[in-house]
Design a protein around this motif. Structure first.
Motif, PDB file in Angstrom:
ATOM      1  N   GLU A 193      -3.702  -4.533  -0.221  1.00 39.68           N
ATOM      2  CA  GLU A 193      -3.401  -3.134   0.106  1.00 39.68           C
ATOM      3  C   GLU A 193      -1.990  -2.961   0.671  1.00 39.68           C
ATOM      4  O   GLU A 193      -1.415  -1.868   0.615  1.00 39.68           O
ATOM      5  CB  GLU A 193      -4.429  -2.577   1.097  1.00 39.68           C
ATOM      6  CG  GLU A 193      -4.434  -3.235   2.464  1.00 39.68           C
ATOM      7  CD  GLU A 193      -5.266  -4.513   2.522  1.00 39.68           C
ATOM      8  OE1 GLU A 193      -5.336  -5.102   3.613  1.00 39.68           O
ATOM      9  OE2 GLU A 193      -5.832  -4.897   1.480  1.00 39.68           O
ATOM     10  N   ASP A 211       0.590  -1.479  -1.691  1.00 37.87           N
ATOM     11  CA  ASP A 211       0.608  -0.029  -1.870  1.00 37.87           C
ATOM     12  C   ASP A 211       1.553   0.603  -0.843  1.00 37.87           C
ATOM     13  O   ASP A 211       2.280   1.554  -1.160  1.00 37.87           O
ATOM     14  CB  ASP A 211      -0.804   0.546  -1.695  1.00 37.87           C
ATOM     15  CG  ASP A 211      -1.752   0.103  -2.803  1.00 37.87           C
ATOM     16  OD1 ASP A 211      -1.266  -0.118  -3.939  1.00 37.87           O
ATOM     17  OD2 ASP A 211      -2.957  -0.029  -2.533  1.00 37.87           O
ATOM     18  N   ARG A 244       5.086  -0.178  -2.017  1.00 36.26           N
ATOM     19  CA  ARG A 244       5.424   0.637  -3.191  1.00 36.26           C
ATOM     20  C   ARG A 244       5.843   2.045  -2.772  1.00 36.26           C
ATOM     21  O   ARG A 244       6.834   2.584  -3.281  1.00 36.26           O
ATOM     22  CB  ARG A 244       4.222   0.724  -4.131  1.00 36.26           C
ATOM     23  CG  ARG A 244       4.524   1.538  -5.402  1.00 36.26           C
ATOM     24  CD  ARG A 244       3.309   1.685  -6.297  1.00 36.26           C
ATOM     25  NE  ARG A 244       2.925   0.412  -6.897  1.00 36.26           N
ATOM     26  CZ  ARG A 244       1.860  -0.293  -6.541  1.00 36.26           C
ATOM     27  NH1 ARG A 244       1.072   0.127  -5.560  1.00 36.26           N
ATOM     28  NH2 ARG A 244       1.585  -1.430  -7.147  1.00 36.26           N
TER      29      ARG A 244
END
Length: 320
Positions: free
Chosen positions: A123, A126, A129
């Protein structure tokens, strides 16, 4: 009896043996000259002629993982010195803030910080990103890593072995996956993967570390073959010892450079070498190791690691 047979054989074949000896000496001499020329051309001539890639032309931002200490921090400062904005990715928010402030003050570039723990689950990518969206990333330095506290036999390793495998392989792979589409679209970019000389020749008692660094090297080499026609450089950097907290070597010398001097040399090889030992003294060390027959190298390596393990355990016992 045996010695007389040998003397007789040598006497009868002295001319042939002399030719073989001359060929062997010539081969070793040519190999030495080739290594000297390669070292000179890569680490001296290329820098003097400015043959390395101008990273500033690739994009306005660089991303560096493991960027608050050692080699990663040196990459952050040296890239910022070129006038490139940097995204610093590491675990400690406090150290990230301090490093970012120091870089902005010294080099007058923009910084972003992303505090994530690479030992956590997928996770975190993410989060990364989201922070990298809309940034023109020209350079990625995959440096985050961890090592053994001391050399140890594989069967005596604790659960940290799982963490080492995870941290040394997953972040590099997934960070590359994050930035590569943008580089491919723009047809330019550089990805620097910090491997290790221990990934070139296996190191006993550092088995897991050595094996995962081999993954970093092979991953980089295969990826370079995939993307070399797309304007992208993937470089595998394979240092020997550098004076960092990770290596536990405080004093630099000819063969153990400071992070700054090592990284400055390694950056000058981008566009010249895709697989580099980073600096001339480390390339020379590898050349010396290549001269040693593998069975002897393996025994020497094991002996060194066993001795280092004994010293570490002795220090730990005193502290207890």
């Amino acid at each position: 009896m045996a010695s007389s047979v040998i003397r007789s054989y040598v006497a009868k074949n002295v001319d042939s043996l002399a030719i073989v000896g001359a060929v062997a000496v010539a081969y070793c001499g040519l190999k030495l000259l080739r290594s000297i020329w390669r070292g000179f051309s890569v680490f001296i001539l290329a820098r003097a002629l400015g043959l390395s890639v101008n990273l500033k032309r690739l994009g306005s931002w660089a991303v560096i993982t493991g960027s608050t200490d050692g080699i990663g921090k040196a990459y952050a400062f040296e890239i910022a010195r070129m006038g490139i904005n940097v995204v610093l990715v590491s675990r400690s928010a406090e150290k990230l803030a301090d490093t970012a402030a120091e870089i902005e003050k010294k080099h007058n570039v923009k910084t972003k910080t992303v505090a994530v723990d690479f030992t956590a689950g997928p996770e975190i990518f993410d989060v990364i990103r989201e922070q990298l969206e809309d940034l023109e990333i020209g350079v990625l330095v995959n440096n985050v890593g961890m090592a053994y506290s001391h050399p140890e036999y594989f069967n005596l390793l604790d659960d940290k072995v799982r963490v080492i495998v995870s941290v040394l392989s997953c972040p590099l792979t997934l960070m590359t996956r994050l930035v590569l589409p943008g580089m491919t679209e723009r047809q330019k970019g550089v990805i620097i993967n910090v491997a290790s000389a221990s990934g070139v020749n296996p190191v006993p008692l550092l088995t897991v570390y050595s094996a995962t660094k081999a993954y970093v090297d092979f991953f980089s080499r295969a990826l370079q073959t995939e993307y070399r026609t797309k304007g992208i450089i993937i470089q595998s950097v394979r240092p020997f010892f550098v004076s960092t907290k990770l290596s536990k070597i405080r004093r630099a010398n000819l063969f153990v450079p400071t992070p700054t001097s090592y990284v400055r040399s390694a950056l000058a090889t981008i566009g010249v070498e895709t697989n580099t030992f980073g600096c001339m003294s480390h390339a020379f060390q590898n050349w010396l190791y290549d001269l040693v027959p593998k069975p002897i190298y393996d025994r020497l390596s094991l002996s060194m690691m066993v001795a280092t393990r004994k010293k570490a355990l002795k220090r730990a016992a005193k502290q207890d």
